[in-house]
Structures are given as C-alpha cells and as structure tokens.
Design an enzyme around this catalytic site. Structure first.
Site, PDB file in Angstrom:
ATOM      1  N   HIS A  37       0.830  -1.203   0.000  1.00 17.94           N
ATOM      2  CA  HIS A  37       0.000   0.000   0.000  1.00 17.94           C
ATOM      3  C   HIS A  37       0.870   1.261   0.000  1.00 17.94           C
ATOM      4  O   HIS A  37       0.585   2.225  -0.722  1.00 17.94           O
ATOM      5  CB  HIS A  37      -0.885   0.036   1.246  1.00 17.94           C
ATOM      6  CG  HIS A  37      -1.911  -1.045   1.318  1.00 17.94           C
ATOM      7  ND1 HIS A  37      -1.869  -2.044   2.260  1.00 17.94           N
ATOM      8  CD2 HIS A  37      -3.018  -1.290   0.572  1.00 17.94           C
ATOM      9  CE1 HIS A  37      -2.904  -2.852   2.100  1.00 17.94           C
ATOM     10  NE2 HIS A  37      -3.608  -2.417   1.082  1.00 17.94           N
ATOM     11  N   ARG A 189      -4.025  -9.946   4.363  1.00 15.79           N
ATOM     12  CA  ARG A 189      -4.385 -11.252   4.911  1.00 15.79           C
ATOM     13  C   ARG A 189      -3.167 -12.033   5.397  1.00 15.79           C
ATOM     14  O   ARG A 189      -3.309 -12.975   6.173  1.00 15.79           O
ATOM     15  CB  ARG A 189      -5.143 -12.070   3.865  1.00 15.79           C
ATOM     16  CG  ARG A 189      -6.552 -11.550   3.587  1.00 15.79           C
ATOM     17  CD  ARG A 189      -7.270 -12.430   2.568  1.00 15.79           C
ATOM     18  NE  ARG A 189      -8.680 -12.109   2.479  1.00 15.79           N
ATOM     19  CZ  ARG A 189      -9.206 -11.188   1.686  1.00 15.79           C
ATOM     20  NH1 ARG A 189      -8.388 -10.490   0.905  1.00 15.79           N
ATOM     21  NH2 ARG A 189     -10.498 -10.961   1.649  1.00 15.79           N
TER      22      ARG A 189
END
Length: 282
Positions: A37, A189
C-alpha cells in the site's frame, strides 16, 4: 496529515484552494496497510500535489461473511504508517453508513466477461461490489489519478473499464506487486498466517516463476497439470484455481498466439486464508 470521516467535510476540503491548485491522487485501500500500500501512496505523492488515501472495508465486495468479519482493522497503525510519508495526505475513513447512506447494496455492471472468470467465478458478486465502491469514491473525490496494485490484476482491468464509462476523466495507474523477502505477494491477509506457513506460502510465487520459465516450451494443459500437482502434495494448502489468461481480455488461453501478452493467475487457501497472486508470462 488530515483524517476525515464525513463526506461533507471531505467535499469542503477538496474544494479548498490548497487542493484545487494542483493535481489530486487517490489510493483506495481497505486498511491493514503494508509496504505494498505504501508503494502506491509514494507513487501518488510523486505524481500529485495532494493525495487522498481511503481506508474502508467495503462489505459489498465480500461474498463470505466470515472473511468480512475477520478482515483486519488497524486504523491507528495505518495512520502511523501514513504519517511517515509526508503531510500532503488526507485520509478518508468513513463508516459504512456514512458512505452507503444506509443502503448497503451493490450496483450491477457489465464488463464484457472480465468479471466472470477467475475471481468472478469463485466470488459471486465480488466485482459488482468493487465497482460500486470505486465508482462511489471516484464520484465523490474526482481525482486526477487513481492507484491500484497489480496483485489484484483482474480488479485493475475492471477499474480501467469502469473509468472509461464515467462522464469525467480519471487516469487509472497500475503499480507493481510488492513482495515479502521470500517472494510472497504482500497482502493484508498475510498477517493472519502463522509464522511457519507465512514462510511456506512462498511456494505460490515460486510455482508461478516456474510456470513462467516453462511457458515458452510447454502448452497450457501441461502447465495446469504441473501447478495442480505441486499443490496436491501440500496438505496445508488448497489450490482454488490456476489460470493462464490474455492480459487484455482475461480470456483463458487455448493456444498461445503471437503478439499477445499472457499472465498466470492463482488463488490458494493457506490455513483457510485465501491468497491470490499473478505473474507476467511473456
């Protein structure tokens, strides 16, 4: 850095001379931020005067209620990470009710089959949810550029198609996959994996690299059999799909054609946690 959770406050800020005087970049995220990100945010900061990072776990793109429930929410940690990148970032972190105005449902879209294969086949309604929230954010924020990672390559192609249908221009920019030292594609995740399995999950990327090596000489059937065989031997991993597809249409390969670009796409359950990855093959 500015944190906003209200749409009206965000719109007021976006109309300020500070923002209107230059280009605006958008990085949509669901939080639980990692280096992947941050690479998107860094690219957006390099390209634009101001950047909006959205942190919103979108319920309409989850076809599995348990997955939605377990999705990590780490807003304080996310804000701390973003603060290290600079002051020209506005974080928009609304509630579900604020963004959906109480009507939590997705629109129906037609993407010429892009949404029906791979993720679309195994996650019914997923891309309608993705397109709904992306269109909502594009309409609200009206960025000049929007940044998405290539780990979700199918999503990237769908967002590109969505942007072409809008009555205003948003340049969609795909950014390279960022990987952990062992090669595992970075994902929010991953933090749900145990230490040993987080290391062992490197097999996903290593298998894709072997497929890329074999792609020049082997046909699609042989490559599918190879990948199936690799994961058949792994008790803690379950292969959901492996597909070789045309980059533009995402149509599964039948016979390789010259002047076409292909990627290998994979989804694997590791300790019950669904991980995806892909790789350019030529």
């Amino acid at each position: 850095m500015k944190l906003i959770s209200d749409k009206k406050e965000l719109l007021s800020y976006l109309q300020s001379p500070k923002v209107k005087s230059g280009t605006l970049g958008l990085v949509p995220t669901m939080g639980a931020l990692h280096s992947g990100h941050l690479s998107l945010v860094k690219k957006a900061l390099a390209d634009n005067k101001e950047v909006v990072v959205t942190i919103f776990v979108n319920p309409t793109q989850f076809n599995n209620a348990e997955d939605l429930k377990k999705y990590p929410k780490t807003l304080d940690d996310d804000l701390a990470l973003l603060k290290t990148l600079g002051e020209s970032i506005t974080v928009f972190a609304p509630s579900v009710e604020e963004l959906y105005d109480g009507n939590i449902s997705s629109n129906d879209y037609a993407f010429d089959g892009l949404d029906k294969v791979m993720e679309g086949e195994y996650r019914e309604g997923h891309f309608n949810g993705v397109a709904t929230i992306v269109e909502m954010l594009f309409e609200l924020i009206r960025p000049d550029r929007a940044y998405f990672g290539e780990k979700d390559f199918q999503q990237l192609q769908i967002v590109n198609r969505l942007s072409e249908s809008l009555p205003f221009e948003v340049k969609v920019i795909g950014c390279p996959i960022v990987r952990e030292p062992n090669g595992l594609a970075m994902s929010s995740r991953n933090r749900r994996l145990s230490g040993p399995m987080r290391d062992k999950a490197k097999l996903i990327y290593h298998t894709l690299k072997e497929v890329r090596r074999m792609f020049g000489t082997e046909n699609a059937t042989t490559l599918h059999e190879y990948v199936s065989g690799v994961f058949a031997e792994e008790e803690e991993m379950k292969l959901e799909y492996f597909q070789i597809a045309d980059v533009q249409t995402l149509t599964p390969i039948i016979n390789k054609q010259k002047n076409r670009k292909y990627r290998g796409f994979i989804a694997v359950y590791v300790e019950g946690i669904r991980l995806i990855d892909n790789i350019a093959l030529n």
